[in-house]
Design a protein around this motif. Sequence first.
Motif, PDB file in Angstrom:
ATOM      1  N   PHE A 198      -2.300 -43.633  15.076  1.00 39.03           N
ATOM      2  CA  PHE A 198      -1.801 -43.864  16.453  1.00 39.03           C
ATOM      3  C   PHE A 198      -0.971 -42.648  17.015  1.00 39.03           C
ATOM      4  O   PHE A 198      -0.865 -42.290  18.026  1.00 39.03           O
ATOM      5  N   LEU A 199      -0.510 -42.068  15.769  1.00 33.04           N
ATOM      6  CA  LEU A 199       0.721 -40.855  16.149  1.00 33.04           C
ATOM      7  C   LEU A 199      -0.478 -39.616  16.551  1.00 33.04           C
ATOM      8  O   LEU A 199      -1.432 -39.340  15.916  1.00 33.04           O
ATOM      9  N   LYS A 200       0.196 -38.679  17.223  1.00 31.79           N
ATOM     10  CA  LYS A 200      -0.193 -37.315  17.442  1.00 31.79           C
ATOM     11  C   LYS A 200      -0.498 -36.386  16.292  1.00 31.79           C
ATOM     12  O   LYS A 200       0.701 -36.308  15.434  1.00 31.79           O
ATOM     13  N   ARG A 207      -4.185 -34.561  18.848  1.00 28.44           N
ATOM     14  CA  ARG A 207      -5.150 -35.890  19.041  1.00 28.44           C
ATOM     15  C   ARG A 207      -4.751 -37.020  18.150  1.00 28.44           C
ATOM     16  O   ARG A 207      -3.867 -37.090  17.280  1.00 28.44           O
ATOM     17  N   ARG A 208      -4.911 -38.254  19.080  1.00 20.80           N
ATOM     18  CA  ARG A 208      -4.611 -39.479  18.376  1.00 20.80           C
ATOM     19  C   ARG A 208      -5.951 -40.146  17.838  1.00 20.80           C
ATOM     20  O   ARG A 208      -6.764 -40.323  18.742  1.00 20.80           O
ATOM     21  N   GLN A 231      -8.374 -38.117  25.165  1.00 18.22           N
ATOM     22  CA  GLN A 231      -7.356 -37.327  24.009  1.00 18.22           C
ATOM     23  C   GLN A 231      -6.716 -36.177  24.832  1.00 18.22           C
ATOM     24  O   GLN A 231      -5.612 -35.989  24.453  1.00 18.22           O
ATOM     25  N   SER A 232      -7.098 -35.635  25.856  1.00 12.26           N
ATOM     26  CA  SER A 232      -6.554 -34.388  26.366  1.00 12.26           C
ATOM     27  C   SER A 232      -5.895 -34.473  27.854  1.00 12.26           C
ATOM     28  O   SER A 232      -4.829 -33.697  28.251  1.00 12.26           O
ATOM     29  N   ASP A 233      -6.096 -35.584  28.573  1.00  8.56           N
ATOM     30  CA  ASP A 233      -5.717 -35.514  29.872  1.00  8.56           C
ATOM     31  C   ASP A 233      -4.303 -36.233  29.839  1.00  8.56           C
ATOM     32  O   ASP A 233      -3.947 -37.311  29.219  1.00  8.56           O
ATOM     33  N   ASN A 281     -12.479 -42.356  10.590  1.00 12.17           N
ATOM     34  CA  ASN A 281     -11.862 -41.527  11.558  1.00 12.17           C
ATOM     35  C   ASN A 281     -10.863 -42.114  12.357  1.00 12.17           C
ATOM     36  O   ASN A 281     -10.028 -41.658  13.179  1.00 12.17           O
ATOM     37  N   GLY A 282     -10.792 -43.397  12.211  1.00 12.32           N
ATOM     38  CA  GLY A 282      -9.452 -44.021  12.708  1.00 12.32           C
ATOM     39  C   GLY A 282      -9.758 -44.567  14.241  1.00 12.32           C
ATOM     40  O   GLY A 282      -8.910 -44.923  14.703  1.00 12.32           O
TER      41      GLY A 282
END
Length: 873
Positions: free
Chosen positions: A811-813, A818-819, A829-831, A848-849
């Motif tokens: 969950f964390l950046k 990225r999360r 991811q980026s907005d 990859n979570g």
Amino acid sequence: MSEERRRLQSRSEGRLSWKHWGPYVSERQWGTVREDYSAHGAAWEYFPHEHARSRAYRWGEDGIAGWCDAEQRLTLTLALWNERDSILKERLFGLTNSQGNHGEDVKEQYYYLDATPTNSYLKMLYKYPQSAFPYEELVTRNAARGMDRSEYEITDTGAFAANAYFDVFVEYAQAAPGDILMKVTAHNRGAAEAPLHLIPQLTMRNTWSWQAGAHKPVLRHDGLQSVQIEHETLGAMYCQVQGEAQWLFTQNESNPGRLWNEPASGYFKDGFHDCIVSGQALAVNHTGGTKAAAWHRMSVPAGEKIEIRLRLSSQPLPTAFADFDAIMALRIREADEFYAELQEGMTDADARSVQRQAFAGLLWSKQYYYFDVPQWLRGDPAQPTPPPQRLQGRNSDWVHLNNAEIISMPDKWEYPWYASWDLAFHCIPLALIDAEFAKHQLVLLTREWYMHPNGQIPAYEWAFGDVNPPVHAWAAWRVYQLDRKQNQGQGDLAFLERVFHKLMINFTWWVNRKDAEGRNVFQGGFLGLDNIGVFDRSSQLPTGGHIDQSDGTSWMAMYALNLMRIALELAHHNHVYEDIATKFFEHFLHIAEAMSNMFNDGGGLWDDQDKFFYDVLHLPNGETVRLRVRSMVGLIPLFAVETLDPELLQDLPGFRKRLEWFLSYRPDLADLVSHWQDPGRGQRRLLSLLRGHRMKKLLQRMLDESEFLSDYGIRALSRAHLQQPYEFRYGDVDLSVRYAPAESESGIFGGNSNWRGPIWFPVNFLIIESLQKFHHYYGDDFKVECPTGSGNLMTIEQIADELSKRLARIFLKGADGRRPVLGHEPLLQSDPLFCDHIPFYEFFHGDNGRGVGASHQTGWTALIAKLLMPRRH
């Protein structure tokens, strides 16, 4: 102490309780078992989404950002229209179990951003496209995809392209219990002005259509900007809106013309849709009904926002909006103070945000759940008699079950019903913010109108008789500990004793029903792990015979130790419980013996060649086959662990004396207890299914990155089965199990969840807690290589901490911003309008979570809130 904490400590009940009103409305009542009156239990097809706007529900209501009283007599929800949609947006859309290529799936973007446990303040966000909602595209594109492909999501449709959407924030605050403020703020994120209709709706749950002579409540327009509510038990209430809005009224009743082509006249549930979307002014009334809408027709400039305000109270307020903003600001400040107090010591701002959103999702997912099974089976006096097949169909043997309470649900769309083992895990993070509610939930499932007379706890709505892992004793003990810690060492013994007696009945049910041959080896069934094995373990096996389950037997060993530990706590105050604790200790030893010595080769469920636990298939011809699937089934024996401090044994001499006699009398069983004669750190004693050697071997498998250990936790199936699938052949039966790290590739159990590779929070959480117990005994001198083959030695506690960090990493950046939970979707991811809003999925990609399954199952995934808390030794 924060003001919110003070509110929690008040013991007000009924209308004086802050919790009398709350977010207790599901997001999907259609397609549920309780609304299904078909002959053969085709719930999704009997009441589809297309019927939802026109057909009155029998057992509850649904809607967007729903709010209601504790008996759901009156609901407050938000509808929207962008002047392009074909239907009024009154509820969230998703695919049914047969429509989705991986089962049912909500196809919307929404987030729960904040909530307090007393419902003094809540906030959510719904992202509403300005283009026509892509209903048909989502259905057809997913229908064209097989199980081997990813799901087609709303973000794939272009619905949010060029930011042509509205961010619709809905906030609730209570000025006092039952004095409710609703604020809706809509931001136009696009580059052009766009129309938006905001339509708060008041709905009286239909309680009058099912039997003759039932009272029918009324919503009346006062001719101004308010509505009076008249209900025989709810009493009088008043709803006021600020500014210009047109009040519309209709009846919360089915439209027989639209549904069944039957001629009918009057006002129906879909009246607002017909008036607003179709322009049929005569479809609504303007003076009263059982459903009301405040129709705000607005246009939102590019980059700007609009707001509407509503107040619902027990009396008309001449200046209802004079103090509105001040109250809302105060409740927000109090929420901030409450979480600041809770998060003391959490230095990472991102972790605090993730945790607060996890708590918000957990609290928003409370729902009013009403289901009277005998009434449902018989049908209602004023309605057609249901097909007779129902009397022998789904849940027909649960005629005692009559539920009507606020319950913690897995989520509000995909699982708008309680699931017993899910709920047990919900109670751990709930105990951090509202221990009383957590305790109430655990007691509730053991009450006589839930628990079967034979002692079985109901599993979930689709099949109350299915069997979930027996984790309620563990949850009760952990909630008791957390509550005791918050209360400076004062534990709620009344709660513990109350739930203990009911759980003893449930334990007896397990022993009598799930130990087929009376050998202390248990079957259980699917046990919540869906497709983890070769077969559907809840159905008749294609080979015949039965399976002795490593997980079922281990769960029962854990259950025995949990009940023993609760009994020891109670024995401090009543020595009668020392006898009961001894019985559970003995039962644990007999289960341990059975797991180790079931066969002549002495292997039992433990395979000494592979150093792993496996299920064992008993064939009709007497042959036994170890099902060598390396899965979570073989790691669950770790959960059966308990340490006993010397002070406890000293304070309970009766228990200690019986233990010493029993272990002396049965040295064969004493050998099963890890180093019983060798005190550990601090003179502690260890009870476990795993002695040191076996535990090290099992951890060697678990911590191998080519097998179970992922960067994001422990996989449910060894990755070794990617290249080496397990093959099972017997007669004409030819089956295999292959590592699948995300969505299911198998139709076993419907295919909408997958235990063949992903990471699941509940079992990962139990692994971490079990390792902490092992460390409590072994101390820092006992070290294991982690990861396996790395040469890096760690204490067991350090390994537990490492697993916690890997789960939090989902969950964390990261350093790349990225999360992992958001997958590979660039928009998410980026907005900046998306990337900090967290969906708490049902399970997670093993490599990859990425979030997989139900996108808002903040229920047991809210365990991340507990893992993010600093550990205070």
